[in-house]
Design a protein around this motif. Structure first.
Motif, PDB file in Angstrom:
ATOM      1  N   ASN A 223      19.555 -55.111  36.555  1.00 34.48           N
ATOM      2  CA  ASN A 223      18.762 -55.856  37.532  1.00 34.48           C
ATOM      3  C   ASN A 223      18.414 -54.978  38.730  1.00 34.48           C
ATOM      4  OD1 ASN A 223      18.770 -58.235  36.037  1.00 34.48           O
ATOM      5  ND2 ASN A 223      20.614 -59.023  37.028  1.00 34.48           N
ATOM      6  N   VAL A 224      19.384 -54.193  39.176  1.00 32.18           N
ATOM      7  CA  VAL A 224      19.153 -53.291  40.306  1.00 32.18           C
ATOM      8  C   VAL A 224      18.088 -52.252  39.953  1.00 32.18           C
ATOM      9  CG1 VAL A 224      20.206 -51.485  41.732  1.00 32.18           C
ATOM     10  CG2 VAL A 224      21.457 -53.613  41.288  1.00 32.18           C
ATOM     11  N   ILE A 225      18.201 -51.669  38.764  1.00 30.31           N
ATOM     12  CA  ILE A 225      17.248 -50.634  38.352  1.00 30.31           C
ATOM     13  C   ILE A 225      15.833 -51.195  38.270  1.00 30.31           C
ATOM     14  CG2 ILE A 225      16.565 -49.104  36.461  1.00 30.31           C
ATOM     15  CD1 ILE A 225      19.578 -48.771  35.839  1.00 30.31           C
ATOM     16  N   HIS A 226      15.686 -52.342  37.601  1.00 27.57           N
ATOM     17  CA  HIS A 226      14.348 -52.935  37.459  1.00 27.57           C
ATOM     18  C   HIS A 226      13.736 -53.259  38.818  1.00 27.57           C
ATOM     19  CE1 HIS A 226      13.658 -53.596  33.111  1.00 27.57           C
ATOM     20  NE2 HIS A 226      14.965 -53.551  33.022  1.00 27.57           N
ATOM     21  N   GLN A 227      14.546 -53.808  39.700  1.00 27.46           N
ATOM     22  CA  GLN A 227      14.033 -54.160  41.022  1.00 27.46           C
ATOM     23  C   GLN A 227      13.643 -52.908  41.802  1.00 27.46           C
ATOM     24  OE1 GLN A 227      16.709 -56.580  43.320  1.00 27.46           O
ATOM     25  NE2 GLN A 227      15.251 -56.898  44.972  1.00 27.46           N
ATOM     26  N   ARG A 228      14.414 -51.842  41.631  1.00 28.37           N
ATOM     27  CA  ARG A 228      14.154 -50.611  42.376  1.00 28.37           C
ATOM     28  C   ARG A 228      12.859 -49.924  41.935  1.00 28.37           C
ATOM     29  NH1 ARG A 228      15.373 -47.914  47.147  1.00 28.37           N
ATOM     30  NH2 ARG A 228      15.277 -45.680  46.838  1.00 28.37           N
TER      31      ARG A 228
END
Length: 326
Positions: A223-228
């Motif tokens: 989730n963090v990677i996609h949002q970033r």
């Protein structure tokens, strides 16, 4: 169905023929039927400890003959949707890193310029700077997903600006990366000082250590990677020392307490939907790779890179089909 696909191993023994990635046809002439190419950059003059990653592309290709076209974890027959070849190796100049960067950029730009996705087998991590130069010529500054035990953002090593510990600092300085859309995951091991990781953050990268990743788990990390990274073009760079040495002993600067292969594969599989325009797999060093453990891990992760390309193509084709039938 793609024009270029692997040999059928039910008809042709895996141990026969040229060692290309996944038994794909060898072709060093680009055409409109190619969605991706796999190419090697056998260069290791940027390594600071163990050398021998120049033999990494050969080792990854050798193990990859065991890979099959249907990916059950992602439920997709890859070559129903994508077409790809083994493009051979880009010529390098051992011991001459600046000149080799020029070779990498010149070799990859025609691939990238035609919208074909390069999957590069290294070689040490210094080669990524040359790859990013080629990619940025086409797309401008790109986002970065970087799996590694080291941030590779040192300013210099032994007083030298270009080696496998500095490519991402140089990439930022050259304007090749959109650091607001870039993330590094897996940092661990001893440092020369607290500034080593802080320097990466000061450059604009979002940085996650291995311990921080283990605390949140695969799902939250994705989730963090996609949002970033968002919706723009992204490059994925995977240093095999992201894995614990139990799963990847054949590498130049191993660090204990790393990520297991299950979690690494789950992370890559969970990156579908990101607009990847290039990939690399670096720092495989077969001289220290007992029983091809590291080569097996690297080949299977590259297989998941191809799966991401196939899933994106499948989604595009389904969208086009739905538009036509309306």
């Amino acid at each position: 169905m793609g024009k270029y696909k692997p040999k059928n191993s039910l008809e042709s023994p895996r141990f026969s023929g040229l060692r290309t990635f996944m038994r794909l046809p060898f072709n060093d002439q680009l055409d409109e039927h190619m969605d991706f190419v796999v190419t090697g950059v056998p260069f290791d003059s940027g390594q600071s400890f163990r050398t021998g990653a120049r033999f990494g592309p050969e080792a990854i290709r050798d193990f990859s003959m065991l890979l099959r076209p249907y990916n059950p974890e992602q439920d997709i027959d890859l070559y129903q949707y994508v077409s790809g070849v083994d493009y051979g190796d880009i010529s390098v100049i051992p011991g001459y890193i600046a000149e080799t960067y020029e070779k990498i950029e010149q070799g990859l730009f025609p691939v990238v310029d035609q919208g074909i996705i390069p999957i590069v087998l290294g070689g040490d991590h210094s080669i990524t700077l040359g790859e990013l130069r080629a990619v940025a010529r086409k797309y401008g500054p790109v986002g970065l997903v970087h799996f590694d035990a080291h941030s590779d953002t040192w300013d210099s090593y032994f007083g030298q600006k270009y080696n496998h510990g500095t490519p991402f600092r140089r990439a930022v300085e050259e304007g090749l990366l959109d650091v607001s859309r870039s993330i590094q995951v897996g940092m661990r091991g001893g440092l020369y000082g607290p500034e080593d990781l802080q320097d990466a953050r000061n450059l604009g990268f979002e940085v996650w250590t291995t311990n921080q990743f283990k605390q949140v788990g695969v799902s939250d990390m994705l989730n963090v990677i996609h949002q970033r990274v968002g919706l723009g073009p992204v490059f994925l760079s995977f240093d095999i020392d992201f894995l614990d040495p139990v799963y990847a002993p054949g590498t130049g600067t191993p660090e204990v307490a790393g990520v297991n292969i299950d979690d690494a594969l789950s992370l890559v599989r969970g990156l579908q939907g990101i607009n990847f325009v290039g990939f690399d797999m670096v720092e495989v060093l077969p001289a220290y790779d007992h029983g091809q453990i590291t080569a097996a891990a690297a080949a299977n992760i590259v297989y998941e890179f191809i799966t991401l390309i196939a899933l994106k193509k499948k989604k595009q084709l389904q969208k086009e089909s739905a538009t036509i039938t309306r």
